[in-house]
Design a protein around this motif. Structure first.
Motif, mmCIF file in Angstrom:
data_model
loop_
_atom_site.group_PDB
_atom_site.id
_atom_site.type_symbol
_atom_site.label_atom_id
_atom_site.label_comp_id
_atom_site.label_asym_id
_atom_site.label_seq_id
_atom_site.Cartn_x
_atom_site.Cartn_y
_atom_site.Cartn_z
ATOM 1 N N ARG A 57 -5.757 2.495 6.118
ATOM 2 C CA ARG A 57 -5.932 1.385 5.078
ATOM 3 C C ARG A 57 -5.080 0.506 4.476
ATOM 4 O O ARG A 57 -4.536 -0.089 4.236
ATOM 5 C CB ARG A 57 -6.059 3.169 3.919
ATOM 6 C CG ARG A 57 -7.205 3.231 3.563
ATOM 7 C CD ARG A 57 -6.978 4.452 2.428
ATOM 8 N NE ARG A 57 -8.451 5.044 2.397
ATOM 9 C CZ ARG A 57 -9.058 5.511 0.941
ATOM 10 N NH1 ARG A 57 -8.030 5.489 0.434
ATOM 11 N NH2 ARG A 57 -10.077 5.765 0.913
ATOM 12 N N ARG A 70 -4.649 -1.750 6.892
ATOM 13 C CA ARG A 70 -6.018 -3.527 6.267
ATOM 14 C C ARG A 70 -5.994 -4.088 4.913
ATOM 15 O O ARG A 70 -5.795 -5.255 4.036
ATOM 16 C CB ARG A 70 -7.654 -2.394 6.677
ATOM 17 C CG ARG A 70 -8.701 -2.704 5.939
ATOM 18 C CD ARG A 70 -9.987 -1.850 5.590
ATOM 19 N NE ARG A 70 -10.019 -1.148 6.621
ATOM 20 C CZ ARG A 70 -10.388 -0.206 7.120
ATOM 21 N NH1 ARG A 70 -9.446 0.853 5.913
ATOM 22 N NH2 ARG A 70 -10.075 0.671 7.476
ATOM 23 N N GLU A 71 -5.370 -2.767 4.447
ATOM 24 C CA GLU A 71 -5.168 -2.809 2.621
ATOM 25 C C GLU A 71 -3.669 -4.221 2.219
ATOM 26 O O GLU A 71 -4.735 -5.401 1.831
ATOM 27 C CB GLU A 71 -4.411 -1.677 2.080
ATOM 28 C CG GLU A 71 -5.154 -2.019 0.696
ATOM 29 C CD GLU A 71 -5.333 -0.901 -0.301
ATOM 30 O OE1 GLU A 71 -5.174 -0.889 -1.048
ATOM 31 O OE2 GLU A 71 -6.256 0.339 -0.024
ATOM 32 N N ASP A 72 -3.007 -3.551 2.456
ATOM 33 C CA ASP A 72 -1.772 -5.104 2.878
ATOM 34 C C ASP A 72 -2.445 -6.236 3.305
ATOM 35 O O ASP A 72 -2.051 -7.135 2.474
ATOM 36 C CB ASP A 72 -0.544 -4.329 3.688
ATOM 37 C CG ASP A 72 0.249 -3.202 2.912
ATOM 38 O OD1 ASP A 72 0.196 -3.533 1.778
ATOM 39 O OD2 ASP A 72 1.076 -2.782 3.906
ATOM 40 N N ILE A 77 -11.970 -0.818 -1.381
ATOM 41 C CA ILE A 77 -12.039 -1.986 0.320
ATOM 42 C C ILE A 77 -12.511 -1.540 1.616
ATOM 43 O O ILE A 77 -13.009 -2.210 2.514
ATOM 44 C CB ILE A 77 -10.825 -2.380 0.407
ATOM 45 C CG1 ILE A 77 -10.142 -3.139 -1.710
ATOM 46 C CG2 ILE A 77 -9.673 -2.768 1.473
ATOM 47 C CD1 ILE A 77 -8.293 -3.199 -1.219
ATOM 48 N N GLU A 78 -11.866 -0.033 2.237
ATOM 49 C CA GLU A 78 -12.366 0.314 2.639
ATOM 50 C C GLU A 78 -14.076 0.342 3.031
ATOM 51 O O GLU A 78 -14.095 0.154 3.881
ATOM 52 C CB GLU A 78 -11.865 1.655 2.548
ATOM 53 C CG GLU A 78 -12.260 2.724 3.939
ATOM 54 C CD GLU A 78 -11.177 4.511 3.888
ATOM 55 O OE1 GLU A 78 -10.587 4.584 5.192
ATOM 56 O OE2 GLU A 78 -11.733 4.899 3.224
ATOM 57 N N TYR A 85 1.036 -0.960 0.023
ATOM 58 C CA TYR A 85 -0.013 -0.432 -0.146
ATOM 59 C C TYR A 85 0.731 0.949 -0.381
ATOM 60 O O TYR A 85 1.630 1.471 0.569
ATOM 61 C CB TYR A 85 -0.853 0.021 0.922
ATOM 62 C CG TYR A 85 -1.833 0.677 1.399
ATOM 63 C CD1 TYR A 85 -2.932 2.153 0.387
ATOM 64 C CD2 TYR A 85 -1.460 2.225 2.828
ATOM 65 C CE1 TYR A 85 -3.384 2.395 0.986
ATOM 66 C CE2 TYR A 85 -1.923 3.321 2.598
ATOM 67 C CZ TYR A 85 -3.128 3.386 1.886
ATOM 68 O OH TYR A 85 -4.449 4.477 1.823
ATOM 69 N N ARG A 104 -4.958 -7.604 0.610
ATOM 70 C CA ARG A 104 -4.162 -8.220 -0.561
ATOM 71 C C ARG A 104 -4.128 -9.285 -0.331
ATOM 72 O O ARG A 104 -4.241 -10.279 -1.430
ATOM 73 C CB ARG A 104 -3.944 -6.979 -1.138
ATOM 74 C CG ARG A 104 -4.828 -5.939 -1.895
ATOM 75 C CD ARG A 104 -3.875 -4.840 -2.493
ATOM 76 N NE ARG A 104 -5.087 -3.375 -2.834
ATOM 77 C CZ ARG A 104 -6.020 -3.367 -3.355
ATOM 78 N NH1 ARG A 104 -6.381 -4.750 -4.124
ATOM 79 N NH2 ARG A 104 -6.465 -1.829 -3.649
ATOM 80 N N SER A 164 -8.314 1.744 -2.760
ATOM 81 C CA SER A 164 -8.755 1.480 -1.757
ATOM 82 C C SER A 164 -9.202 1.677 -1.328
ATOM 83 O O SER A 164 -10.075 1.674 -0.073
ATOM 84 C CB SER A 164 -7.367 2.363 -0.877
ATOM 85 O OG SER A 164 -5.913 2.245 -1.313
#
Length: 210
Positions: A150, A153-155, A44-45, A15, A158, A41
């Motif tokens: 973000r 959460r995102e790392d 996903i959020e 990210y 994914r 992003s």
């Protein structure tokens, strides 16, 4: 020298590592189409934080993953996981179609799907955590605290999606031809490195002799 092929570049980023800026510029330099990540992003959020997971592909993904993503347990998780096969087939088909025409493909498990694709260059973009968070905050117009949330959460999400649906961890550096630290070089330099490596890998120019 092997016969030249149309360049194909896959990008996977931590990210905030700069794929949104680097990818289109690499594609432009190679005169190729650019393919964005399947989910932004913001998408996903919205899906995770606001639980806006009613309908759509993200809903299917979270349902198939089960657990905390879907808010499901037991038999409901098992039923949701029936979507796995169709989701994987659809994504794989999308990646293969993009590769046939040549292109720069962000995410979508491209490095795994195209691992044996002739001339494909697989690139991992990374940078120190704080630099990634600060870059993402600036580019997205959000504050540092929100960007940090973000990132965390995102790392993880994914990586979890890749592990769940394809059985691999995209953070493993051995899967890539090139790992680029966008925190130690400006983006112009990063683009140039990737473009030149893609041309060499595709057989469009010889690598320099030692």
């Amino acid at each position: 020298m092997p016969e030249a092929t149309t360049p194909v570049v896959t990008l996977f980023e931590s990210y905030g590592a700069g794929a949104d800026q680097i990818g289109p510029r690499v594609a432009q330099a190679l005169d190729l189409p650019f393919h964005e990540q399947a989910f932004s992003s913001t998408e996903i959020e919205d899906a995770v934080v606001k639980q806006e997971s009613q309908g759509g592909v993200l809903s299917q993904l979270f349902g198939a993953m089960g657990g905390s993503y879907a808010g499901l347990e037991g038999h409901s998780v098992a039923m949701a996981q029936q979507d796995n096969h169709a989701l994987v087939l659809d994504n794989t088909r999308t990646v293969l179609q993009a590769a046939q025409a040549g292109g720069v493909i962000t995410g979508r498990n491209g490095a795994l799907i195209l691992a044996k694709w002739p001339g494909a260059l697989h690139v991992l973009l990374d940078a120190p955590l704080q630099q990634r968070v600060e870059r993402a905050a600036k580019e997205s117009g959000i504050d540092i605290q929100r960007a940090a949330r973000r990132q965390k959460r995102e790392d993880q999400l994914r990586a979890d999606m890749s592990i769940q649906f394809y059985g691999w961890d995209p953070r493993e550096t051995t899967r890539y031809d090139l790992v680029v630290n966008t925190g130690t070089m400006d983006l112009d330099t990063c683009v140039e490195i990737i473009v030149q490596a893609a041309r060499v890998k595709a057989g469009l120019r010889r690598a320099s002799s030692p």
